[in-house]
Design an enzyme around this catalytic site. Sequence first.
Site, PDB file in Angstrom:
ATOM      1  N   ASP A  31     -10.646   2.383   2.500  1.00  9.59           N
ATOM      2  CA  ASP A  31     -10.885   1.574   3.706  1.00  9.59           C
ATOM      3  C   ASP A  31     -11.782   2.285   4.727  1.00  9.59           C
ATOM      4  O   ASP A  31     -12.769   1.722   5.206  1.00  9.59           O
ATOM      5  CB  ASP A  31      -9.558   1.200   4.375  1.00  9.59           C
ATOM      6  CG  ASP A  31      -8.794   0.146   3.609  1.00  9.59           C
ATOM      7  OD1 ASP A  31      -9.432  -0.636   2.883  1.00  9.59           O
ATOM      8  OD2 ASP A  31      -7.554   0.107   3.720  1.00  9.59           O
TER       9      ASP A  31
ATOM     10  N   LYS B  75       0.813  -1.226   0.000  1.00  7.61           N
ATOM     11  CA  LYS B  75       0.000   0.000   0.000  1.00  7.61           C
ATOM     12  C   LYS B  75       0.851   1.282   0.000  1.00  7.61           C
ATOM     13  O   LYS B  75       0.421   2.303  -0.542  1.00  7.61           O
ATOM     14  CB  LYS B  75      -0.960   0.004   1.193  1.00  7.61           C
ATOM     15  CG  LYS B  75      -2.044  -1.074   1.082  1.00  7.61           C
ATOM     16  CD  LYS B  75      -3.062  -0.954   2.192  1.00  7.61           C
ATOM     17  CE  LYS B  75      -4.105  -2.059   2.098  1.00  7.61           C
ATOM     18  NZ  LYS B  75      -5.219  -1.879   3.003  1.00  7.61           N
TER      19      LYS B  75
END
Length: 273
Positions: free
Chosen positions: A103, A66
Amino acid sequence: MTDRYVVFGNPVAHSLSPDLHNYFAKNYAQDLIYDRVLIPEGCFESIAKEQFNSGLKGCNITVPCKLDAYKFADTLSPYAKACGAVNTLKLQSDGQIFGDNTDGRGLCDDFDRIGIDLFDKRILIIGAGGAARGIILPIYERHPKSITVVNRNKDRALELKKIFDYLEVKEFSELTAEYDLIINATSASLNGLLPPLPDEVLKSSLAVYDLMYKKDGQTVFTLKAQSLGVKHCFDGLGMLLGQAALSFDLWRGIKPDLQKTYLYFAKRLGRNA
Ligand code: ATR
């Protein structure tokens, strides 16, 4: 022409993303394929470049890539900037690669699905790693009364406060029974462990949410909360589906219905939903 998307990560074989996006594609009549791509250490940039050069339209990024995806993106959403991590990349029509992090908003969409309103609520977040950092801004945007972070290693929580100055930081021993919602953003449940939260604090909460998910919907943390009498206990399946739905929306301009998606996957996992 069929558009192609992938999830990058290592390991990646376990990722549910292809299942989720193929389900969305089928339900919303989108002509796309979605694959998994394993990224050997240090190879994110070269593989991502090669994939986008050969027609990739977008990708999801899972652990441990990420941060690499964050560096790879040409432009970033405010959420990606706040997280310091990217879980979704999109090739834009001008050729630029846009990086987002869905998220935290996926979690907030799941709060909507299950009827948790954050407005004026006192929120406790346990943990100060990447998972905690990813949810703070979207939670703040829902105007809670307060957001407190507690972590074993207090210095990590204080680092978060440097980024999000509105956070309150506490030690486990200082916590009192005052929270409406307790979110477990530690990785403890993955190892079947509990964070050292006093029972009186957990017990007094109106709802608890563990960002981790288990097939049957019960993590050690939600089980413990239930055993203390907390009525509303949730694991992170809805968040997982919510973040995927937001990636799909970014790529395709269609936001899948989260409750319908949840019912489908809960059934597939053998849950009672
Ligand atoms: P992630 O990106 O999933 O957040 P991470 O950066 O490794 O992963 O952070 C893991 C978090 O879980 C940290 O807040 C960690 O606490 P420390 O910073 O004190 O290590 C927390 N954590 C993991 N296992 C834990 C446990 N058994 N009890 C309490 N906290 C735990």
